[in-house]
Design an enzyme around this catalytic site. Structure first.
Site, PDB file in Angstrom:
ATOM      1  N   ASN A  30     -11.716 -48.327 -11.435  1.00 17.67           N
ATOM      2  CA  ASN A  30     -12.924 -49.352 -10.846  1.00 17.67           C
ATOM      3  C   ASN A  30     -13.971 -48.051 -10.698  1.00 17.67           C
ATOM      4  O   ASN A  30     -13.853 -47.410  -9.594  1.00 17.67           O
ATOM      5  CB  ASN A  30     -12.964 -49.971  -9.287  1.00 17.67           C
ATOM      6  CG  ASN A  30     -14.236 -50.477  -8.947  1.00 17.67           C
ATOM      7  OD1 ASN A  30     -15.552 -50.704 -10.095  1.00 17.67           O
ATOM      8  ND2 ASN A  30     -13.771 -51.690  -8.793  1.00 17.67           N
ATOM      9  N   CYS A  68     -21.538 -52.297  -7.451  1.00 14.08           N
ATOM     10  CA  CYS A  68     -21.062 -52.312  -8.949  1.00 14.08           C
ATOM     11  C   CYS A  68     -21.478 -53.723  -9.642  1.00 14.08           C
ATOM     12  O   CYS A  68     -20.771 -53.673 -11.086  1.00 14.08           O
ATOM     13  CB  CYS A  68     -18.804 -53.388  -8.454  1.00 14.08           C
ATOM     14  SG  CYS A  68     -17.568 -52.040  -7.224  1.00 14.08           S
ATOM     15  N   HIS A 116     -16.866 -56.572 -15.412  1.00 14.22           N
ATOM     16  CA  HIS A 116     -16.617 -54.740 -14.194  1.00 14.22           C
ATOM     17  C   HIS A 116     -15.500 -55.196 -13.571  1.00 14.22           C
ATOM     18  O   HIS A 116     -14.352 -55.788 -13.515  1.00 14.22           O
ATOM     19  CB  HIS A 116     -17.036 -55.490 -12.540  1.00 14.22           C
ATOM     20  CG  HIS A 116     -16.825 -54.930 -11.923  1.00 14.22           C
ATOM     21  ND1 HIS A 116     -16.858 -53.166 -11.810  1.00 14.22           N
ATOM     22  CD2 HIS A 116     -16.353 -54.505 -10.283  1.00 14.22           C
ATOM     23  CE1 HIS A 116     -16.887 -52.674 -10.834  1.00 14.22           C
ATOM     24  NE2 HIS A 116     -16.140 -53.476  -9.464  1.00 14.22           N
TER      25      HIS A 116
HETATM   26  O1  UT7 Z   1     -15.356 -52.717  -7.004  1.00 14.02           O
HETATM   27  C1  UT7 Z   1     -15.578 -53.774  -5.914  1.00 14.02           C
HETATM   28  C2  UT7 Z   1     -14.557 -55.087  -6.347  1.00 14.02           C
HETATM   29  N1  UT7 Z   1     -13.483 -54.751  -5.433  1.00 14.02           N
HETATM   30  C3  UT7 Z   1     -12.615 -55.377  -6.206  1.00 14.02           C
HETATM   31  O2  UT7 Z   1     -12.259 -56.021  -6.577  1.00 14.02           O
HETATM   32  C4  UT7 Z   1     -10.951 -55.245  -4.900  1.00 14.02           C
HETATM   33  C5  UT7 Z   1     -10.302 -56.441  -4.761  1.00 14.02           C
HETATM   34  N2  UT7 Z   1      -9.495 -56.352  -4.271  1.00 14.02           N
HETATM   35  C6  UT7 Z   1      -7.972 -56.030  -4.997  1.00 14.02           C
HETATM   36  O3  UT7 Z   1      -7.864 -55.597  -6.160  1.00 14.02           O
HETATM   37  C7  UT7 Z   1      -6.555 -56.226  -4.121  1.00 14.02           C
HETATM   38  O4  UT7 Z   1      -6.490 -56.803  -3.164  1.00 14.02           O
HETATM   39  C8  UT7 Z   1      -6.043 -54.737  -3.579  1.00 14.02           C
HETATM   40  C9  UT7 Z   1      -5.568 -53.916  -5.669  1.00 14.02           C
HETATM   41  C10 UT7 Z   1      -7.022 -53.816  -3.185  1.00 14.02           C
HETATM   42  C11 UT7 Z   1      -4.581 -55.212  -3.025  1.00 14.02           C
HETATM   43  O5  UT7 Z   1      -3.594 -56.083  -3.698  1.00 14.02           O
HETATM   44  P1  UT7 Z   1      -3.445 -57.286  -2.634  1.00 14.02           P
HETATM   45  O6  UT7 Z   1      -2.316 -57.688  -4.112  1.00 14.02           O
HETATM   46  O7  UT7 Z   1      -4.109 -57.842  -2.354  1.00 14.02           O
HETATM   47  O8  UT7 Z   1      -2.613 -56.332  -2.138  1.00 14.02           O
HETATM   48  P2  UT7 Z   1      -2.703 -55.862  -0.548  1.00 14.02           P
HETATM   49  O9  UT7 Z   1      -3.967 -55.674   0.422  1.00 14.02           O
HETATM   50  O10 UT7 Z   1      -2.046 -57.822   0.090  1.00 14.02           O
HETATM   51  O11 UT7 Z   1      -1.011 -55.048   0.806  1.00 14.02           O
HETATM   52  C12 UT7 Z   1       0.032 -55.454   0.059  1.00 14.02           C
HETATM   53  C13 UT7 Z   1       0.876 -54.354   0.557  1.00 14.02           C
HETATM   54  C14 UT7 Z   1       0.657 -54.151   1.702  1.00 14.02           C
HETATM   55  O12 UT7 Z   1       1.882 -53.827   2.007  1.00 14.02           O
HETATM   56  P3  UT7 Z   1       2.656 -55.315   2.997  1.00 14.02           P
HETATM   57  O13 UT7 Z   1       1.772 -55.080   4.651  1.00 14.02           O
HETATM   58  O14 UT7 Z   1       2.683 -56.331   2.555  1.00 14.02           O
HETATM   59  O15 UT7 Z   1       4.413 -54.805   3.617  1.00 14.02           O
HETATM   60  C15 UT7 Z   1      -0.097 -53.246   1.550  1.00 14.02           C
HETATM   61  O16 UT7 Z   1       0.012 -51.862   2.511  1.00 14.02           O
HETATM   62  O17 UT7 Z   1       0.743 -53.415  -0.269  1.00 14.02           O
HETATM   63  C16 UT7 Z   1       1.259 -52.275   0.536  1.00 14.02           C
HETATM   64  N3  UT7 Z   1      -0.402 -50.832  -0.610  1.00 14.02           N
HETATM   65  C17 UT7 Z   1       0.206 -50.244  -0.907  1.00 14.02           C
HETATM   66  N4  UT7 Z   1       2.107 -49.999  -1.615  1.00 14.02           N
HETATM   67  C18 UT7 Z   1       1.768 -49.055  -2.349  1.00 14.02           C
HETATM   68  C19 UT7 Z   1      -1.389 -50.947  -0.378  1.00 14.02           C
HETATM   69  N5  UT7 Z   1      -2.097 -50.337  -1.180  1.00 14.02           N
HETATM   70  C20 UT7 Z   1      -0.696 -49.863  -1.559  1.00 14.02           C
HETATM   71  C21 UT7 Z   1      -0.868 -48.415  -3.005  1.00 14.02           C
HETATM   72  N6  UT7 Z   1       0.721 -48.171  -2.769  1.00 14.02           N
HETATM   73  N7  UT7 Z   1      -1.430 -48.082  -3.085  1.00 14.02           N
END
Ligand code: UT7
Length: 325
Positions: free
Chosen positions: A282, A119, A252
């Site tokens: 993304n 990226c 980005h």
């Molecule tokens: O291009 C390179 C750069 N990449 C990035 O910048 C990505 C950076 N990271 C992020 O943008 C975020 O960390 C994510 C968008 C990937 C995830 O967001 P988050 O706020 O960190 O969520 P999380 O991983 O803490 O997940 C929270 C909850 C989890 O459930 P529990 O364990 O709290 O019950 C996940 O299982 O959300 C759940 N979850 C979803 N629920 C519905 C994860 N993905 C999904 C989904 N739909 N697609």
């Protein structure tokens, strides 16, 4: 020899198949993978993404963006003397997508190669083109970020498959008597390979390992916020500018929350940030070029504006470019 390099045209392209969050959620639900528009919008700011049709390759998306950038710059393809494509989803293992793109542009002879910085690829490619122009190795460069990231997605993994899309962004960078690119700052830290990777490779006619995207989203998020701020401050210092001098921040486009955090650290209002992640998710190396072109074509970004471009991604890689358009 002209001492500076300057962007003289921008272009971008999104393939026609557009899936809203609701469209994608319905497709995923049919396979037992549950997500929702609410979750995706709240956690990422993404509302839709575009997926290339089967048989459409990275070079095809890059070609459309490149043609628009050449048109905007009023430069003929045969006058380009350097083509750099930033991509992690090349058409082939080799030759480079840049060589394939060169052929699709109907030209031959100029240097053409790919840059693999995931990226951060667009800021890496722009920095290399700028350096080559400033040393006299090139005078009219075509810099393209193009991706078919949908090909790498594991549609059983809801934590990643809702985040990415396909697209391309391009610029023409020309030798200039007046300053365009003012400063660049590139970095990598290979110890973080595992937090964002596609851990597969081709060997003996087979794909070994797992050729689907893996990401520790929270680890990427935390690292991204810190390094983007460092890179932004580094280019500002190199150019003798202040954050308040920036007309537009073009980050980005991965997650609106990362962009908000970056803007806040620089004390920039969100009104000075070009945001397109809602429309295409993304798109990895394509996203900064896509956002730049959207900002230019919407009339927000004007000639002479001070732009801060910054990228972060797999590797771990990150970097920034400060420029006057
Ligand atoms: O291009 C390179 C750069 N990449 C990035 O910048 C990505 C950076 N990271 C992020 O943008 C975020 O960390 C994510 C968008 C990937 C995830 O967001 P988050 O706020 O960190 O969520 P999380 O991983 O803490 O997940 C929270 C909850 C989890 O459930 P529990 O364990 O709290 O019950 C996940 O299982 O959300 C759940 N979850 C979803 N629920 C519905 C994860 N993905 C999904 C989904 N739909 N697609």
């Amino acid at each position: 020899m002209k001492p500076f390099s300057r962007i003289t045209g921008t272009g971008s392209y999104l393939p026609p198949r557009r899936l809203t969050n609701a469209d994608l959620a319905a497709e995923l639900a049919a396979n037992g993978v549950m997500t929702s528009d609410d979750w995706i919008v709240e956690r990422t700011g993404i509302r839709a993404r575009h997926f290339a049709a089967p048989g459409v390759f990275c070079s095809d998306l890059g070609l459309e963006a490149a043609k628009l950038a050449l048109l905007a710059a009023n430069v003929r393809a045969q006058d380009i003397d350097l083509i750099i494509v930033a991509t992690s989803t090349p058409d082939m293992v080799f030759p480079s997508t840049a060589c394939i793109l060169q052929n699709k542009l109907g030209v031959a002879g100029c240097a053409a190669f790919d840059v693999q910085a995931v990226c951060s690829g667009f800021v890496y490619a722009l920095t290399i083109a700028d350096a080559m122009i400033k040393t006299g190795a090139a005078s009219k460069a075509l810099v393209v970020g193009a991706e078919v990231f949908s090909r790498l997605l594991d549609f059983k993994d809801r934590t990643t498959c809702v985040l990415f899309g396909d697209g391309a962004g391009a610029v023409v960078l020309e030798a200039s008597d007046t300053p365009g690119i003012l400063a660049s700052d590139l970095h990598a830290d290979g110890k973080h390979v595992g937090i964002l990777c596609v851990p597969g490779h081709v060997s003996g006619g087979n794909v070994l390992g797992d050729p689907l995207l893996k990401m520790d989203g929270q680890a990427v998020f935390k690292l991204a916020v810190g390094v983007l701020d460092e890179a932004a401050r580094a280019v500002l210092a190199k150019a003798g500018k202040k954050a308040s001098d920036i007309d537009w921040l073009i980050p980005h486009q991965a997650n609106i929350r990362i962009m908000q955090s970056t803007a806040k650290k620089l004390k920039l209002p969100m009104g000075k940030v070009i945001v397109t992640v809602d429309q295409h998710g993304n798109t990895s190396a394509a996203s900064i070029g896509l956002a730049l072109d959207a900002g230019v074509r919407s009339g927000k970004i004007k000639a002479g504006d001070l732009l801060l471009l910054e990228g972060v991604g797999g590797g771990f890689t990150w970097g920034a470019v400060l420029l006057n358009l």
